[in-house]
Structure formats: structure tokens, C-alpha cells
Design an enzyme around this catalytic site. Structure first.
Site, PDB file in Angstrom:
ATOM      1  N   PRO A  22       0.761  -0.855  -0.127  1.00 25.89           N
ATOM      2  CA  PRO A  22      -0.063   0.507   0.041  1.00 25.89           C
ATOM      3  C   PRO A  22       1.187   1.453  -0.389  1.00 25.89           C
ATOM      4  O   PRO A  22       1.481   1.466   0.657  1.00 25.89           O
ATOM      5  CB  PRO A  22      -0.538  -0.280   1.318  1.00 25.89           C
ATOM      6  N   HIS A 172      -5.287  -1.638   8.825  1.00 28.95           N
ATOM      7  CA  HIS A 172      -3.793  -0.915   8.581  1.00 28.95           C
ATOM      8  C   HIS A 172      -3.395  -0.451   9.945  1.00 28.95           C
ATOM      9  O   HIS A 172      -4.672   0.275  10.362  1.00 28.95           O
ATOM     10  CB  HIS A 172      -3.860   0.520   8.096  1.00 28.95           C
ATOM     11  N   ASN A 175       2.364   2.223  11.240  1.00 30.47           N
ATOM     12  CA  ASN A 175       2.776   2.874  10.926  1.00 30.47           C
ATOM     13  C   ASN A 175       2.625   4.657  11.563  1.00 30.47           C
ATOM     14  O   ASN A 175       2.309   5.876  11.181  1.00 30.47           O
ATOM     15  CB  ASN A 175       2.312   3.785   9.335  1.00 30.47           C
ATOM     16  N   GLY A 314       7.406  -2.218  -2.693  1.00 32.75           N
ATOM     17  CA  GLY A 314       6.665  -0.700  -2.153  1.00 32.75           C
ATOM     18  C   GLY A 314       7.143   0.702  -3.587  1.00 32.75           C
ATOM     19  O   GLY A 314       6.445   0.297  -4.512  1.00 32.75           O
TER      20      GLY A 314
END
Length: 355
Positions: A22, A172, A175, A314
Site C-alpha cells: 500500500p 491498517h 505507521n 513499495g
């Protein structure tokens, strides 16, 4: 066994173990609705074993960056249908990443209301808004009732994603965003059942995962964690102990996968307090996806040694739409251009050449 070996994720047989990670790209320029440009972008990369979309807001309070997509309005669901249809037409599989930024936001995104968080602790630094850079503010600490409401937003986001044609969702939890804020004792100073012990701090994530699995099926549900991460002012007193516990608890759900941002070699851009991937591999029994500055050789080595079952790429996937084909033929790779990572047009988005 290597990156080119087939793998099964949930009920889906996948053609390779080269996944697309993602990545926020800020191309949803009208009302956070996915558009034709995004459909072309993801379709270009459909040779991935699995595509995991950019982080996608589950509610208006989940917004923290301009031009990022949502999954909480009918228009957004219809926009995502263009994307899933385009990817499926190319034979690909695609999961949507469910996102709530928590305190990593600004009142300008929320009609003057404070961002939500587990505790009223201001993160250091600033954030980009529609009005330019703004200093972070002290967030609003969620009440128990509000926590339950946010959990339902995750469930509704998952249901909406399946309506939009996705093959599954990724929760998610990485992060420095809302779930990660609950997990870490640096950002969670609560004294109720959602704070204090790691059992309590993990409760928010585990309740979300249980509810999403009940709504759409565990075979369609993945989770992403960043145990080593310090991005967005994340701090934790014992990440090895805490995330080993979380990984062990996730075993109970028979998830499609667990996606780990691996910082063994260090995350130069975000910083890292390294938790060795082998520790998490020992704790988690299911399909494990590794992500974090992997190369073809390092990815093959991780799979060969049993540290990971698949690898998510990524920036390499951003710049190389045909990454599996380039890896297979050992072709030269395009170089990503950071100047166009978060712009709003096709340049640096749709124009990276294929072989």
C-alpha cells in the site's frame, strides 16, 4: 520455493509471491473518490500476486492527508468499483487497506474539530493540509462509546469494500495511525480497559479484527503492523514483547495474512527501533508478508529461509508496473521519482515504462 512460486491467500490461489504494498499517492482529487486514473494505475500492476491499495479512510474523521481516497460514501464505493473491475479484467487480485489516521491529522480536515486519539497527547512535527503545512494539535481522547463507534466504522468500511468488488481488506495497524496509537505505550496513556497493559492496548485492534472477520470472513481479512516503526512520533517501551503478544493473539483469527513492515536493515526515512522479523515469525503461525526495502535476492532469501511467505514491494512497484516480469528476466529497474509521489496528475503515476 521463491518469489515466483504460487501461494494461497485465504481462498484465493495467487500466481506469485510478489505483492504490491500500500502506497499513498494523493490522486483522489474530487471528494476523495477513486477515479479513472487510479483504475489505470492499479490495472497496470495487476501481474502482482496481490495488490494492496493505498490507505483508504473509513470515515471523515479518518482523514489526515489531502486527496486520499475513502470507502465511506456511495460515490467512493462506485469509484472503487472502476478500480476492482480494471484489476480483475487483467486477472489480478486486490485488497483494500482500511485506514483511520487518528491524531495524525488537523482540525482543518474536520470542520474545526480536534482529531481523535487514544489519549490527548500531541505528536511532534507538522502535517500537510489543503492550506499547507500545519503543526499537529493535541487530539481528543476517544470515549468508550466513541471507540465502539470507530470499530463499527472499520466494519462498515470492510462491508463497503466487498460491495465495491474487492477480494478482501487489510486492517491498517501500522505507521503511527490510530490502531498503532492504541498499541504503543508512548501514545496510549489510558487507564481503562483500552490502556495500561499490552492486553488492554491490543484490545482495540483485536476487537476490530474480530468484527471485520465476522462481517466479511477471516479468509478475506489481513492485518498490517509496523513493530519497529518510529514514524509519526511512535514510541514503545518494549516493542519486541508487545508485538510478539499481538502476533500470537492474531493466530486465533485464521487471517488471510499478517503483513509486517520489516526494518531489519533500518528505515532511513522513518527511523526504526528494530524488532527482528524472526521473532515475529516465531509468534505468528499463518501467512506472513514482509515489506521494507526488499530486493529480488533478499525477498527470495526470506522465502527460502521461511521468514516470510510473500514479499510486498513499495517504491519498486510504483516505478515498475511490470515488476514480476522484470524480476523474472533480471531486467533493469526504473528508478522511482519522489517528486511525483504525492502530486495529482498522471506524471510519475501512469507513465513509468514497461519492458
Amino acid at each position: 520455493m521463491d518469489l515466483f512460486s504460487p501461494i494461497r491467500i485465504g481462498n484465493y490461489p495467487l500466481r506469485n509471491r510478489i505483492f504490491m504494498a500500500p502506497m499513498t499517492r494523493c490522486r483522489s482529487v474530487q471528494n476523495n473518490v477513486p477515479n479513472d486514473m487510479m483504475a489505470r494505475y492499479y490495472a497496470q500492476r495487476a501481474s502482482a500476486g496481490l495488490i494492496i491499495t493505498e490507505a483508504t479512510q473509513i470515515s471523515t474523521k479518518g482523514i489526515g492527508y489531502p486527496y486520499t481516497p475513502g470507502i465511506h460514501t456511495p460515490e467512493q464505493v462506485q469509484g472503487w468499483k472502476k478500480v476492482t473491475r480494471a484489476v480483475h479484467d487483467q486477472g489480478g487480485k486486490i485488497f483494500l487497506q482500511l485506514w483511520h489516521v487518528g491524531r495524525i491529522s488537523h482540525p482543518s480536515f474536520h470542520n474545526g474539530e480536534l482529531p481523535d486519539a487514544p489519549s490527548a497527547i500531541k505528536p511532534s512535527g507538522s502535517i500537510y493540509t489543503y492550506e499547507g503545512m500545519k503543526e499537529f494539535v493535541t487530539p481528543h481522547a476517544l470515549t468508550i462509546d466513541e471507540i465502539k463507534s470507530v470499530e463499527q466504522d472499520y466494519v462498515q468500511g470492510a462491508v463497503n469494500a466487498m460491495e465495491a468488488g474487492f477480494d478482501g481488506v487489510e486492517v491498517h495497524g501500522a505507521n503511527g495511525y490510530l490502531i498503532d496509537q492504541f498499541l504503543r505505550d508512548g501514545s496510549n496513556h489510558r487507564e481503562d480497559e483500552y490502556g495500561g497493559s499490552i492486553e488492554n492496548r491490543a484490545r482495540f485492534l483485536l476487537e476490530i479484527v474480530k468484527a471485520v472477520c465476522s462481517a466479511i470472513g477471516s479468509d478475506c481479512t489481513g492485518v498490517r503492523l509496523s513493530p519497529s516503526g518510529t514514524f509519526n512520533d511512535m514510541k514503545d517501551s518494549d516493542p519486541k514483547l508487545h508485538f510478539s503478544y499481538v502476533c500470537e493473539k492474531l493466530n486465533a483469527f485464521d487471517l488471510a495474512y499478517l503483513h509486517i513492515i520489516d526494518a531489519l536493515e533500518g528505515d532511513i526515512r522513518h527511523g526504526a527501533n528494530v524488532v527482528d522479523l524472526s521473532v515475529l515469525r516465531k509468534a505468528y503461525n499463518g501467512i506472513l508478508i514482509a515489506n521494507g526495502a526488499y530486493t529480488l535476492d533478499r525477498g527470495n532469501e526470506a522465502i527460502k529461509n521461511g521468514l516470510a511467505d510473500a514479499v510486498a514491494f513499495g517504491a519498486l512497484y510504483l516505478a515498475n508496473p511490470d515488476l514480476p516480469e522484470r524480476f523474472r528476466s533480471h531486467a533493469e529497474l526504473n528508478t522511482p521519482n519522489p517528486d511525483s509521489f504525492y502530486t495529482q496528475d498522471e506524471q510519475g503515476y501512469l507513465d513509468y515504462p514497461t519492458l
